[in-house]
Scaffold this motif. Structure first.
Motif, PDB file in Angstrom:
ATOM      1  N   GLN A  16     -53.921  11.396  33.876  1.00  0.00           N
ATOM      2  CA  GLN A  16     -54.856  11.990  32.918  1.00  0.00           C
ATOM      3  C   GLN A  16     -54.315  13.328  32.418  1.00  0.00           C
ATOM      4  OE1 GLN A  16     -58.941  12.220  34.262  1.00  0.00           O
ATOM      5  NE2 GLN A  16     -59.241  14.115  33.120  1.00  0.00           N
ATOM      6  N   GLN A  17     -53.774  14.137  33.316  1.00  0.00           N
ATOM      7  CA  GLN A  17     -53.207  15.433  32.927  1.00  0.00           C
ATOM      8  C   GLN A  17     -52.023  15.253  31.987  1.00  0.00           C
ATOM      9  OE1 GLN A  17     -54.548  18.467  33.709  1.00  0.00           O
ATOM     10  NE2 GLN A  17     -56.188  17.180  34.486  1.00  0.00           N
ATOM     11  N   ARG A  18     -51.195  14.250  32.262  1.00  0.00           N
ATOM     12  CA  ARG A  18     -50.041  13.974  31.407  1.00  0.00           C
ATOM     13  C   ARG A  18     -50.481  13.573  30.002  1.00  0.00           C
ATOM     14  NH1 ARG A  18     -47.388   9.749  34.153  1.00  0.00           N
ATOM     15  NH2 ARG A  18     -47.538  11.072  35.970  1.00  0.00           N
ATOM     16  N   LYS A  19     -51.513  12.739  29.924  1.00  0.00           N
ATOM     17  CA  LYS A  19     -52.035  12.308  28.618  1.00  0.00           C
ATOM     18  C   LYS A  19     -52.574  13.503  27.831  1.00  0.00           C
ATOM     19  CE  LYS A  19     -53.257   7.544  29.628  1.00  0.00           C
ATOM     20  NZ  LYS A  19     -54.355   6.573  29.784  1.00  0.00           N
ATOM     21  N   GLU A  20     -53.252  14.410  28.524  1.00  0.00           N
ATOM     22  CA  GLU A  20     -53.797  15.593  27.857  1.00  0.00           C
ATOM     23  C   GLU A  20     -52.695  16.504  27.361  1.00  0.00           C
ATOM     24  OE1 GLU A  20     -56.728  17.620  30.167  1.00  0.00           O
ATOM     25  OE2 GLU A  20     -57.918  15.809  30.432  1.00  0.00           O
ATOM     26  N   SER A  21     -51.621  16.637  28.119  1.00  0.00           N
ATOM     27  CA  SER A  21     -50.535  17.523  27.704  1.00  0.00           C
ATOM     28  C   SER A  21     -49.749  16.960  26.534  1.00  0.00           C
ATOM     29  CB  SER A  21     -49.596  17.821  28.884  1.00  0.00           C
ATOM     30  OG  SER A  21     -48.915  16.660  29.263  1.00  0.00           O
ATOM     31  N   GLU A  22     -49.778  15.631  26.353  1.00  0.00           N
ATOM     32  CA  GLU A  22     -49.084  15.010  25.237  1.00  0.00           C
ATOM     33  C   GLU A  22     -49.831  15.211  23.925  1.00  0.00           C
ATOM     34  OE1 GLU A  22     -48.606  10.947  26.342  1.00  0.00           O
ATOM     35  OE2 GLU A  22     -47.059  11.385  27.831  1.00  0.00           O
ATOM     36  N   ARG A  23     -51.088  15.531  24.003  1.00  0.00           N
ATOM     37  CA  ARG A  23     -51.891  15.710  22.771  1.00  0.00           C
ATOM     38  C   ARG A  23     -51.671  17.045  22.153  1.00  0.00           C
ATOM     39  NH1 ARG A  23     -57.559  12.686  23.936  1.00  0.00           N
ATOM     40  NH2 ARG A  23     -56.611  10.799  24.604  1.00  0.00           N
ATOM     41  N   ARG A  81     -63.111  15.179  30.218  1.00  0.00           N
ATOM     42  CA  ARG A  81     -61.912  14.838  30.987  1.00  0.00           C
ATOM     43  C   ARG A  81     -61.734  15.781  32.176  1.00  0.00           C
ATOM     44  NH1 ARG A  81     -58.390  13.571  25.765  1.00  0.00           N
ATOM     45  NH2 ARG A  81     -59.133  11.459  25.479  1.00  0.00           N
ATOM     46  N   GLU A  82     -62.070  17.057  31.963  1.00  0.00           N
ATOM     47  CA  GLU A  82     -61.992  18.011  33.079  1.00  0.00           C
ATOM     48  C   GLU A  82     -62.972  17.615  34.175  1.00  0.00           C
ATOM     49  OE1 GLU A  82     -62.663  21.910  31.578  1.00  0.00           O
ATOM     50  OE2 GLU A  82     -60.942  21.830  30.228  1.00  0.00           O
TER      51      GLU A  82
END
Length: 145
Positions: A138-145, A3-4
């Motif tokens: 994408q960043q928002r999805k990662e922070s929700e995990r 993802r990065e």
């Protein structure tokens, strides 16, 4: 990790778009001698810094810079759309305010009957908006995990 890498690639694509738009506008003015109107200058104000901002973001691997490129592109895109409307919609052409020494209704290029310099700028801003929005999502999805 994957993802990065995707975020880096999206930022790279946004940077390349900003670079091509910047070099294109410089080519029109410095090589072909087209004098930019006032609205063209405002579009440049919102495009040129993105080459630096997105370049630094790529080097630092800072996907948060997508927020800044999104904000700059939204404003620049609105200006480009307004400028394009002045060029192509007769009603607006007749009631356009003076735009400095060079008329904003003028069209140095008119490829295929619809592609003008503000159209090219709008296209570049829209590409950067879509890429920046994707990075932010994408960043928002990662922070929700």
């Amino acid at each position: 990790m994957e993802r990065e890498k995707r975020a880096e690639n999206l930022l790279l694509a946004a940077w390349a778009t900003a670079l091509i738009a910047t070099l294109g506008s410089l080519y029109f003015s410095e090589v072909l001698g087209y004098i930019p109107c006032d609205l063209c200058w405002f579009q440049r104000i919102f495009m040129y810094p993105q080459v630096i901002i997105l370049g630094i973001a790529i080097v630092r691997k800072d996907a948060a810079a997508a927020r800044y490129s999104l904000a700059l592109s939204l404003i620049g895109g609105i200006i480009s759309l307004y400028h394009y409307t002045l060029q192509k919609v007769p009603f607006f052409q007749h009631y356009a305010l003076s735009c400095g020494r060079i008329p904003c209704t003028g069209q140095y290029i008119n490829w295929l009957g619809f592609i003008t310099i503000p159209f090219l700028a709008f296209t570049a801003f829209m590409i950067i908006i879509l890429l920046s929005w994707t990075v932010m999502r994408q960043q928002r999805k990662e922070s929700e995990r």
